[in-house]
Write a protein that holds these residues in place. Structure first.
Motif, PDB file in Angstrom:
ATOM      1  N   SER A  30     -15.376 -50.983  93.194  1.00 47.92           N
ATOM      2  CA  SER A  30     -16.076 -49.947  92.442  1.00 47.92           C
ATOM      3  C   SER A  30     -15.123 -48.821  92.064  1.00 47.92           C
ATOM      4  O   SER A  30     -15.142 -48.327  90.926  1.00 47.92           O
ATOM      5  CB  SER A  30     -17.233 -49.402  93.277  1.00 47.92           C
ATOM      6  OG  SER A  30     -17.849 -48.344  92.619  1.00 47.92           O
ATOM      7  N   LYS A  31     -14.270 -48.412  92.978  1.00 47.92           N
ATOM      8  CA  LYS A  31     -13.295 -47.356  92.694  1.00 47.92           C
ATOM      9  C   LYS A  31     -12.284 -47.817  91.655  1.00 47.92           C
ATOM     10  O   LYS A  31     -11.912 -47.056  90.750  1.00 47.92           O
ATOM     11  CB  LYS A  31     -12.587 -46.950  93.987  1.00 47.92           C
ATOM     12  CG  LYS A  31     -11.566 -45.865  93.823  1.00 47.92           C
ATOM     13  CD  LYS A  31     -12.212 -44.570  93.382  1.00 47.92           C
ATOM     14  CE  LYS A  31     -11.185 -43.472  93.292  1.00 47.92           C
ATOM     15  NZ  LYS A  31     -11.721 -42.262  92.703  1.00 47.92           N
ATOM     16  N   LEU A  32     -11.839 -49.063  91.731  1.00 46.00           N
ATOM     17  CA  LEU A  32     -10.889 -49.599  90.762  1.00 46.00           C
ATOM     18  C   LEU A  32     -11.503 -49.639  89.367  1.00 46.00           C
ATOM     19  O   LEU A  32     -10.871 -49.245  88.389  1.00 46.00           O
ATOM     20  CB  LEU A  32     -10.444 -51.004  91.187  1.00 46.00           C
ATOM     21  CG  LEU A  32      -9.426 -51.693  90.289  1.00 46.00           C
ATOM     22  CD1 LEU A  32      -8.117 -50.932  90.316  1.00 46.00           C
ATOM     23  CD2 LEU A  32      -9.222 -53.111  90.739  1.00 46.00           C
TER      24      LEU A  32
ATOM     25  N   GLY B 282     -12.460 -42.598  84.938  1.00 47.57           N
ATOM     26  CA  GLY B 282     -13.316 -41.776  85.775  1.00 47.57           C
ATOM     27  C   GLY B 282     -14.780 -41.806  85.368  1.00 47.57           C
ATOM     28  O   GLY B 282     -15.590 -41.082  85.931  1.00 47.57           O
ATOM     29  N   LYS B 283     -15.120 -42.632  84.401  1.00 51.01           N
ATOM     30  CA  LYS B 283     -16.509 -42.734  83.945  1.00 51.01           C
ATOM     31  C   LYS B 283     -17.138 -43.999  84.509  1.00 51.01           C
ATOM     32  O   LYS B 283     -16.443 -44.920  84.918  1.00 51.01           O
ATOM     33  CB  LYS B 283     -16.559 -42.761  82.419  1.00 51.01           C
ATOM     34  CG  LYS B 283     -15.993 -41.502  81.800  1.00 51.01           C
ATOM     35  CD  LYS B 283     -16.025 -41.584  80.306  1.00 51.01           C
ATOM     36  CE  LYS B 283     -15.416 -40.332  79.714  1.00 51.01           C
ATOM     37  NZ  LYS B 283     -15.328 -40.400  78.279  1.00 51.01           N
TER      38      LYS B 283
ATOM     39  N   THR C 161      -6.869 -41.755  71.503  1.00 49.99           N
ATOM     40  CA  THR C 161      -6.495 -41.039  72.719  1.00 49.99           C
ATOM     41  C   THR C 161      -5.570 -41.828  73.641  1.00 49.99           C
ATOM     42  O   THR C 161      -4.967 -41.244  74.524  1.00 49.99           O
ATOM     43  CB  THR C 161      -7.746 -40.664  73.522  1.00 49.99           C
ATOM     44  OG1 THR C 161      -8.409 -41.854  73.942  1.00 49.99           O
ATOM     45  CG2 THR C 161      -8.681 -39.810  72.695  1.00 49.99           C
ATOM     46  N   GLY C 162      -5.508 -43.142  73.471  1.00 50.42           N
ATOM     47  CA  GLY C 162      -4.714 -43.952  74.388  1.00 50.42           C
ATOM     48  C   GLY C 162      -5.523 -44.511  75.541  1.00 50.42           C
ATOM     49  O   GLY C 162      -5.018 -45.301  76.327  1.00 50.42           O
ATOM     50  N   PHE C 163      -6.783 -44.097  75.679  1.00 51.54           N
ATOM     51  CA  PHE C 163      -7.657 -44.584  76.733  1.00 51.54           C
ATOM     52  C   PHE C 163      -8.864 -45.254  76.098  1.00 51.54           C
ATOM     53  O   PHE C 163      -9.380 -44.794  75.085  1.00 51.54           O
ATOM     54  CB  PHE C 163      -8.136 -43.440  77.634  1.00 51.54           C
ATOM     55  CG  PHE C 163      -7.024 -42.761  78.370  1.00 51.54           C
ATOM     56  CD1 PHE C 163      -6.429 -43.367  79.455  1.00 51.54           C
ATOM     57  CD2 PHE C 163      -6.570 -41.520  77.971  1.00 51.54           C
ATOM     58  CE1 PHE C 163      -5.400 -42.755  80.131  1.00 51.54           C
ATOM     59  CE2 PHE C 163      -5.550 -40.895  78.638  1.00 51.54           C
ATOM     60  CZ  PHE C 163      -4.954 -41.506  79.726  1.00 51.54           C
ATOM     61  N   LEU C 164      -9.329 -46.322  76.707  1.00 51.53           N
ATOM     62  CA  LEU C 164     -10.464 -47.064  76.154  1.00 51.53           C
ATOM     63  C   LEU C 164     -11.718 -46.211  76.103  1.00 51.53           C
ATOM     64  O   LEU C 164     -12.488 -46.287  75.162  1.00 51.53           O
ATOM     65  CB  LEU C 164     -10.718 -48.327  76.983  1.00 51.53           C
ATOM     66  CG  LEU C 164     -11.758 -49.289  76.434  1.00 51.53           C
ATOM     67  CD1 LEU C 164     -11.291 -49.868  75.110  1.00 51.53           C
ATOM     68  CD2 LEU C 164     -12.023 -50.400  77.421  1.00 51.53           C
TER      69      LEU C 164
END
Length: 92
Positions: free
Chosen positions: A32-34, A41-42, A63-66
């Motif tokens: 879950s943390k991974l 962080g969402k 932004t470079g993030f999905l």
């Protein structure tokens, strides 16, 4: 003197079950943390359709993030060249 029917289960017999349950809990929390870290962080998204995939790809290119989002009015330099549309070659 105790009767033979009233003896309890020795706790040593329950230790393997407790260890297995603890490992399931630790591995579930780790996964879950991974997944949370991979999503910036969402929380994880479910039932993602084609439109959501397209918007998430646009956010990744911006932004470079999905799952990243930006509030800037102008697109970053080079964004006009990162068009996700695939076009077929014309007949020459």
């Amino acid at each position: 003197m105790r009767s033979p029917g009233n003896q309890g289960v020795p706790f040593e017999a329950l230790l393997p079950y407790a260890i297995c349950i603890a490992f399931f809990g630790v591995s579930g929390a780790g996964l879950s943390k991974l997944r949370n870290m991979q999503n910036g962080g969402k929380r994880a998204r479910h039932s993602v359709d084609q439109w959501d995939r397209q918007m998430m790809d646009r956010d990744r290119r911006l932004t470079g993030f999905l799952r990243g989002q930006t509030d800037q009015v102008k697109a970053p330099a080079g964004f006009e060249l990162s068009n996700p549309w695939r076009v077929e070659k014309g007949i020459s």
